[in-house]
Design an enzyme around this catalytic site. Structure first.
Site, PDB file in Angstrom:
ATOM      1  N   LYS A  32       0.796  -1.208   0.000  1.00 13.38           N
ATOM      2  CA  LYS A  32       0.000   0.000   0.000  1.00 13.38           C
ATOM      3  C   LYS A  32       0.842   1.277   0.000  1.00 13.38           C
ATOM      4  O   LYS A  32       0.631   2.172  -0.827  1.00 13.38           O
ATOM      5  CB  LYS A  32      -0.897  -0.018   1.243  1.00 13.38           C
ATOM      6  CG  LYS A  32      -1.704   1.208   1.453  1.00 13.38           C
ATOM      7  CD  LYS A  32      -2.222   1.251   2.875  1.00 13.38           C
ATOM      8  CE  LYS A  32      -1.075   1.528   3.839  1.00 13.38           C
ATOM      9  NZ  LYS A  32      -1.528   1.861   5.190  1.00 13.38           N
ATOM     10  N   THR A  33       1.795   1.332   0.910  1.00 19.79           N
ATOM     11  CA  THR A  33       2.609   2.543   0.999  1.00 19.79           C
ATOM     12  C   THR A  33       3.423   2.741  -0.266  1.00 19.79           C
ATOM     13  O   THR A  33       3.612   3.857  -0.743  1.00 19.79           O
ATOM     14  CB  THR A  33       3.528   2.475   2.226  1.00 19.79           C
ATOM     15  OG1 THR A  33       2.732   2.144   3.356  1.00 19.79           O
ATOM     16  CG2 THR A  33       4.215   3.798   2.466  1.00 19.79           C
ATOM     17  N   ASP A 216      -4.361   8.256   3.010  1.00 24.17           N
ATOM     18  CA  ASP A 216      -3.910   6.960   3.502  1.00 24.17           C
ATOM     19  C   ASP A 216      -4.901   6.468   4.566  1.00 24.17           C
ATOM     20  O   ASP A 216      -5.540   7.281   5.235  1.00 24.17           O
ATOM     21  CB  ASP A 216      -2.519   7.155   4.118  1.00 24.17           C
ATOM     22  CG  ASP A 216      -1.852   5.840   4.458  1.00 24.17           C
ATOM     23  OD1 ASP A 216      -2.267   4.808   3.900  1.00 24.17           O
ATOM     24  OD2 ASP A 216      -0.913   5.853   5.275  1.00 24.17           O
ATOM     25  N   GLU A 217      -5.041   5.159   4.725  1.00 25.64           N
ATOM     26  CA  GLU A 217      -5.902   4.593   5.775  1.00 25.64           C
ATOM     27  C   GLU A 217      -7.297   5.226   5.747  1.00 25.64           C
ATOM     28  O   GLU A 217      -7.820   5.656   6.773  1.00 25.64           O
ATOM     29  CB  GLU A 217      -5.295   4.808   7.169  1.00 25.64           C
ATOM     30  CG  GLU A 217      -3.878   4.290   7.331  1.00 25.64           C
ATOM     31  CD  GLU A 217      -3.810   2.803   7.621  1.00 25.64           C
ATOM     32  OE1 GLU A 217      -4.817   2.094   7.367  1.00 25.64           O
ATOM     33  OE2 GLU A 217      -2.746   2.349   8.075  1.00 25.64           O
ATOM     34  N   GLN A 247      -9.616  -3.848   7.677  1.00 26.56           N
ATOM     35  CA  GLN A 247      -8.718  -3.453   8.758  1.00 26.56           C
ATOM     36  C   GLN A 247      -9.239  -2.233   9.497  1.00 26.56           C
ATOM     37  O   GLN A 247      -8.468  -1.491  10.121  1.00 26.56           O
ATOM     38  CB  GLN A 247      -7.318  -3.172   8.216  1.00 26.56           C
ATOM     39  CG  GLN A 247      -6.624  -4.423   7.726  1.00 26.56           C
ATOM     40  CD  GLN A 247      -5.165  -4.169   7.396  1.00 26.56           C
ATOM     41  OE1 GLN A 247      -4.343  -3.999   8.281  1.00 26.56           O
ATOM     42  NE2 GLN A 247      -4.851  -4.140   6.113  1.00 26.56           N
ATOM     43  N   ARG A 601      -0.251  -9.992  10.623  1.00 23.28           N
ATOM     44  CA  ARG A 601       1.043  -9.410  11.011  1.00 23.28           C
ATOM     45  C   ARG A 601       2.176 -10.395  10.809  1.00 23.28           C
ATOM     46  O   ARG A 601       3.342 -10.040  10.777  1.00 23.28           O
ATOM     47  CB  ARG A 601       1.063  -8.978  12.490  1.00 23.28           C
ATOM     48  CG  ARG A 601       0.095  -7.902  12.899  1.00 23.28           C
ATOM     49  CD  ARG A 601       0.142  -6.710  12.018  1.00 23.28           C
ATOM     50  NE  ARG A 601      -0.919  -6.770  11.011  1.00 23.28           N
ATOM     51  CZ  ARG A 601      -0.926  -6.057   9.903  1.00 23.28           C
ATOM     52  NH1 ARG A 601       0.061  -5.233   9.628  1.00 23.28           N
ATOM     53  NH2 ARG A 601      -1.911  -6.174   9.028  1.00 23.28           N
TER      54      ARG A 601
END
Length: 729
Positions: A32-33, A216-217, A247, A601
DNA sequence: AATCCGTCTATTTTT
DNA sequence: TAGACGGATT
């Protein structure tokens, strides 16, 4: 080497999307980043937009910083002029520039949550509100919730006596903040929003400027933040929102996943791009995550896959008690370390902070270095808050909150009576407390004048000095250093205060190197800027990195991180999913998303553990395995303890037993409490067939409680309380 | 002004 | 159980 090398087709599509609105559903570990930063670099490189036409917004300073670093690494351009930062950071920047339009003093101060609570308490006191009927925390929640809906006191609807009074308090609080020139976190957002809504010239200016806005997010945005984005985005602006509804775990603080669907509709988004290839975890781990999240009904839909192999099965461990669970984890961690893994690449996750205690105990006794995330951050420490209050008074004497915090700290004989007189005088004359000091005669006037003299002297002595020297001077002249030096356990605090000087120094250094926290040069010598920085970026919430240490944190704080091996602990009904969430609307689904975050994770190894018995709030609780364990397909897991429905693990034949922890917790668990029925652990009972026995443990509650009883020669038995005719012996 | 004591409460957290 | 907080005491 091109920017676009090594992007998968979906990533490439997202990065090179023509000018239009876009929603990117970016699964965990899907890069994503990378997509976000490459998109920015690509837009600039292809001449689509100049850095000044870009706005990228995140939730945390960490994410903003990471984004800037990665953009700089990808493009040899100056990121100056680009607006990259947190919602609050960007709003602060806006309001500093347009303070007049916003009706704020140039040096307005920012209140953190603590300061806000203190300010609300002052309002309650001045209104003579009963704090038992209107708990300050609840009022704070009420006010923030209203602001996050974009509502001022006048627009906040009232449904009962409580909310009616809360609205009155809200109004008074607003007035007090305005008078004192302070602004709380949600106010930064709301005020910016209001200025942009009402001031057409400003709005059009920014709308024309920002050709591309990247978020973002996005699943974590609240209603006001979404409206804020809509206001900034003009007819020529492209909105690029990246998020993952699976998420979304911050509903409790106002996040509204619904923004994703709204965005799609409001902007007629044609391109919803799904990033589903996961570059982090092995197959079994991903399959577990996919299977689990499939139990949620409200989803935009997404299925992660990986090119990596299936990998290991998930390992499940059932422990007798929280203590045994912890001891087992410590042993397992040690053996991972012995196998050559770094401790920093192993994480223990838990649902709530209270669980860290037992774990820490076990790790400590095995001598395993660990770091617990969470807790007090640097700029939130008491001594630092005191020091900042002195600095705030230097910058703006109207700040009554800062005044009250330090007027008698270190103590200088200014008691409640003097303060009361001062507050009355200030009220009568409509001035700040600081300005009211000369109005007071008598003893109160004298002692208070002593305080303002300290501030005035400090102000003149530090005029023109570099920031770190201002801080150093203040620490001396305020008496803070002397105070903590004299205190028994003050050494740490003195050290922290000295660290504040360093913080000021490195703040200046960063500022001079051209990169302010929001990516623009700032005046490093400006006390006000430093103060805003201190509040908006309250620093690492963890002390020195130092040695290689095991990582411990809540599942919430693990979001965005990844580890080689992950332990998800305390997987018990009532704990995870948490009992308080189950009652909440959509609560269970959010807990499941939390579990989804936890699972994803892990890169290669994932442990799930739970305990039959757990000491919580001084009471032993008897727990059932979490439903989330059942939601993971059998084929993906390997039980380290025998999987026995409802039976205790230690009832299994010894051959099936896993290696018992060699170092058991000092006190496994000793309890005399009973879970609802009349019997308790350790009690002697009589059974018609087995004779006399002693209760060893129990599980379940009420009618389906089951007791484990040691009948001596007859052996250990599990009996259902409802059927076994037991009598106390 | 500092210390003591009883009471209360106990998901998750960033800015 | 343990910590935080507020009120009362010394």
């Amino acid at each position: 080497m091109s920017l676009l090398d090594n992007l998968n087709p979906e990533q490439l599509a997202a990065v090179t999307l023509p000018n239009q609105h876009a929603l990117i559903l970016a699964g965990a570990g899907s890069g994503k980043t990378r997509v976000l930063t490459t998109r920015i670099a690509w837009l600039i490189q292809t001449g689509n937009v100049s850095p000044g036409g870009l706005l990228a917004v995140t939730f945390t300073n960490k994410a903003a910083k990471e984004m800037l670093t990665r953009i700089s690494a990808q493009l040899p351009i100056n990121t100056r002029g680009m607006w990259v930062g947190t919602f609050h950071g960007l709003c602060n920047r806006f309001l500093r520039t347009h303070y007049k339009e916003a009706g704020l003093p140039q040096l307005f101060q920012i209140l953190d949550s603590q300061d806000q609570l203190a300010a609300i308490k002052r309002v309650l006191r001045s209104m003579n509100v009963d704090e038992d009927k209107f708990p300050p925390r609840q009022v704070q929640y009420f006010i923030n919730a209203a602001k996050e809906e974009g509502k001022r006191a006048a627009q906040t609807e009232v449904y009962d006596d409580f909310s009616r009074r809360c609205v009155e308090i809200y109004a008074a609080y607003e007035e007090q903040c305005q008078k004192e020139g302070v602004v709380d976190f949600s106010e930064l957002l709301l005020r910016t929003f209001e200025v942009l809504s009402r001031n057409e010239i400003l709005r059009e200016h920014y709308q024309n400027r920002f050709r591309h806005i990247l978020v973002d997010e996005f699943q974590d945005t609240n209603r006001l933040q979404y409206r804020w984005l809509k206001l900034l985005a003009g007819p020529q602006t492209c909105l690029f929102a990246v998020g993952d509804d699976d998420q979304s775990i911050y509903r409790f603080r106002g996040a509204n996943v619904g923004n994703m669907g709204d965005f799609e509709r409001d902007y007629k988004v044609e391109n919803v791009i799904r990033l589903e290839q996961n570059y982090r975890s092995h197959g079994h781990i991903l399959s577990a995550a996919n299977a689990l999240i499939a139990n949620n009904a409200k989803r935009l839909g997404k299925n992660l896959w990986t090119a990596a192999g299936e990998g290991e099965p998930l390992r499940i461990y059932e422990a007798q008690s929280d203590g045994y669970e912890a001891a087992w984890i410590a042993e397992e961690v040690q053996s991972l370390v012995n196998d050559g893994h770094m401790r920093r690449d192993i994480a223990i996750l838990y649902r709530s902070n209270a669980q860290s205690r037992v774990l820490e105990h076990a790790l400590f006794s095995q001598g395993i270095p660990y770091r617990v995330y969470g807790g007090l951050r640097f700029f939130e420490r008491m001594e630092i808050k005191h020091a900042l209050a002195y600095l705030r008074l230097l910058a703006s004497p109207e700040d009554d909150g800062a005044f009250l915090r330090v007027v008698n700290f270190p103590t200088r004989g200014i008691g409640a009576r003097s303060i009361e007189q001062l507050q009355d005088a200030a009220k009568v004359h409509g001035t700040s407390l600081y300005a009211a000091v000369p109005l007071l005669a008598g003893k109160a006037g004298t002692v208070l004048a002593g305080f303002t003299r300290i501030i005035e002297t400090l102000k003149s002595e530090t005029a023109g000095l570099p920031l770190p020297e201002v801080v150093e001077h203040m620490l001396e002249k305020s008496g803070l250093i002397a105070h903590y030096k004299a205190e028994r356990d003050g050494a740490d605090r003195v050290e922290n205060l000295n660290e504040l000087v360093n913080a000021a120094a490195s703040f200046m250094q960063e500022a001079q190197s051209g990169q302010g926290p929001e990516g623009e040069p700032v005046d490093g010598n400006d006390l006000g800027t430093f103060l805003a920085h201190a509040v908006l970026e309250s620093g690492e919430n963890q002390a020195a990195e130092g040695q290689d240490a095991l990582q411990m944190m809540t599942v919430h704080s693990a979001k965005g991180l990844e580890f080689h091996a992950v332990f998800i602990t305390g997987l018990e009904e009532g704990l995870f999913p948490h009992e308080q969430s189950v009652n909440e609307d959509d609560g269970l689904e959010e807990e499941r998303r939390l579990m989804y975050v936890a699972i994803t994770r892990a890169r290669t190894r994932l442990y799930l553990s739970f305990a039959q018995t757990r000491l919580l709030h001084g009471q032993t609780r008897y727990n059932v395995a979490s439903r989330f364990i059942d939601e993971i397909p059998e084929g993906l897991v390997k039980w380290l303890t025998p999987k026995l429905r409802g039976q205790a693990a230690w009832m299994a034949p010894a051959s099936e037993w896993p290696a018992t922890p060699t170092k058991l917790p000092p006190k496994p668990y000793v309890s005399q409490s009973s879970p609802g029925h009349g019997f308790h652990i350790g009690q002697n009972v009589l059974h018609a067939k087995f004779g006399q026995g002693v209760i060893v443990s129990s599980e379940g509650q009420g009618a389906d409680a089951r007791l484990q009883i040691n009948f001596g020669r007859q052996g250990m038995k599990w009996l259902a309380l409802a059927y076994a005719k037991l009598t106390p012996a």
